[in-house]
Design a protein around this motif. Structure first.
Motif, short mmCIF file in Angstrom:
data_model
loop_
_atom_site.label_atom_id
_atom_site.label_comp_id
_atom_site.label_asym_id
_atom_site.label_seq_id
_atom_site.Cartn_x
_atom_site.Cartn_y
_atom_site.Cartn_z
N SER A 68 42.41 48.52 34.83
CA SER A 68 41.22 47.94 35.45
C SER A 68 40.96 48.48 36.85
O SER A 68 39.81 48.68 37.23
CB SER A 68 41.35 46.42 35.54
OG SER A 68 41.38 45.87 34.26
N ASN A 103 36.50 38.92 40.16
CA ASN A 103 37.11 37.84 39.35
C ASN A 103 37.95 38.41 38.21
O ASN A 103 39.02 37.89 37.89
CB ASN A 103 36.04 36.91 38.80
CG ASN A 103 35.45 36.02 39.87
OD1 ASN A 103 36.06 35.82 40.92
ND2 ASN A 103 34.26 35.51 39.64
N SER A 104 37.48 39.49 37.61
CA SER A 104 38.24 40.12 36.54
C SER A 104 39.57 40.66 37.07
O SER A 104 40.63 40.47 36.44
CB SER A 104 37.41 41.25 35.93
OG SER A 104 38.17 41.94 34.97
N LYS A 125 43.40 39.43 36.07
CA LYS A 125 44.44 40.33 35.53
C LYS A 125 45.67 40.35 36.43
O LYS A 125 46.79 40.42 35.94
CB LYS A 125 43.86 41.72 35.35
CG LYS A 125 42.86 41.74 34.21
CD LYS A 125 42.22 43.05 33.99
CE LYS A 125 41.22 42.85 32.84
NZ LYS A 125 40.67 44.04 32.35
N PHE A 130 31.77 39.83 39.48
CA PHE A 130 32.36 39.94 38.14
C PHE A 130 33.64 40.76 38.18
O PHE A 130 34.68 40.34 37.64
CB PHE A 130 31.36 40.58 37.16
CG PHE A 130 31.97 40.95 35.85
CD1 PHE A 130 32.24 39.98 34.90
CD2 PHE A 130 32.31 42.28 35.58
CE1 PHE A 130 32.83 40.33 33.70
CE2 PHE A 130 32.90 42.62 34.39
CZ PHE A 130 33.16 41.65 33.44
N TYR A 148 46.07 45.54 33.93
CA TYR A 148 45.66 45.44 35.33
C TYR A 148 45.47 46.83 35.94
O TYR A 148 44.45 47.10 36.58
CB TYR A 148 46.71 44.65 36.11
CG TYR A 148 46.55 44.72 37.61
CD1 TYR A 148 45.57 43.98 38.27
CD2 TYR A 148 47.37 45.55 38.37
CE1 TYR A 148 45.42 44.06 39.64
CE2 TYR A 148 47.24 45.63 39.74
CZ TYR A 148 46.27 44.90 40.37
OH TYR A 148 46.11 44.98 41.74
#
Length: 185
Positions: A146, A20-21, A25, A17, A143
């Protein structure tokens, strides 16, 4: 044994998860920079027409026009980095602003329909570039958040995701503009 496999599977799914996130981004950042690139290309394509129209009316702006053409040529090089492109863009923008201010000395040029159309298109391009820069910086901030915030920072560190720099305004463009100085030139 089953509990250990469930925990490993859960951690593996969380890793997928986050991976992929982060990829999503990072792709948004690339897409946002591509939008800036498209706008810059549009603006660079305007330059030859602008230079030709101004050349017909001016005599002592030759140095500025030569500099603008050189900057455009450098910006069109295929092996130029994003940072170099941003720097050339800032220099080009500053040079064209100076040229537009000096156009006040040429009433015939200011009244020329071709020049007025080019000036309007240039202004629209500048506004679109500014909007694209805001979108790019928002994507970069998302980004960077994150990969720097927990728990994303754990996965970003393991997968070697690096922060990306936002586009910044050149120092000379941050100065306050003195209307008195503009009209005295």
């Amino acid at each position: 044994m089953i509990i250990a496999l469930v925990i490993i599977g859960f951690i593996f799914l969380i890793g997928i998860f986050f991976y992929n996130s982060l990829i999503g981004k990072k792709n948004q950042v690339t897409n946002a920079f591509s939008a800036i690139d498209v706008m810059l290309k549009k603006r660079f394509d305007l330059i030859p027409n602008l230079v030709e129209v101004v050349k017909q009316y001016t005599t002592y702006e030759q140095e500025t026009l030569t500099k603008i053409v050189e900057l455009r040529s450098k910006a069109g090089s295929p092996n130029i980095s994003s940072a170099e492109k941003a720097d050339l863009d800032a220099q080009l923008s500053s040079s064209v602003k100076g040229l537009m201010i000096n156009i006040e000395n040429y009433p015939d040029l200011k009244a020329n329909t071709n020049f007025i159309n080019l000036q309007t298109t240039w202004t629209e391009s500048e506004e679109q570039i500014a909007a694209a820069r805001r979108t790019y910086n928002a994507s970069v901030t998302d980004y960077n958040n994150s990969i720097m915030m927990f728990p994303g920072s754990l996965f970003a560190g393991m997968l070697n995701f690096q922060p990306i720099a936002v586009l910044e305004t050149a120092a000379e463009e941050r100065k306050n503009i003195s209307a008195k100085e503009l009209f005295n030139n």
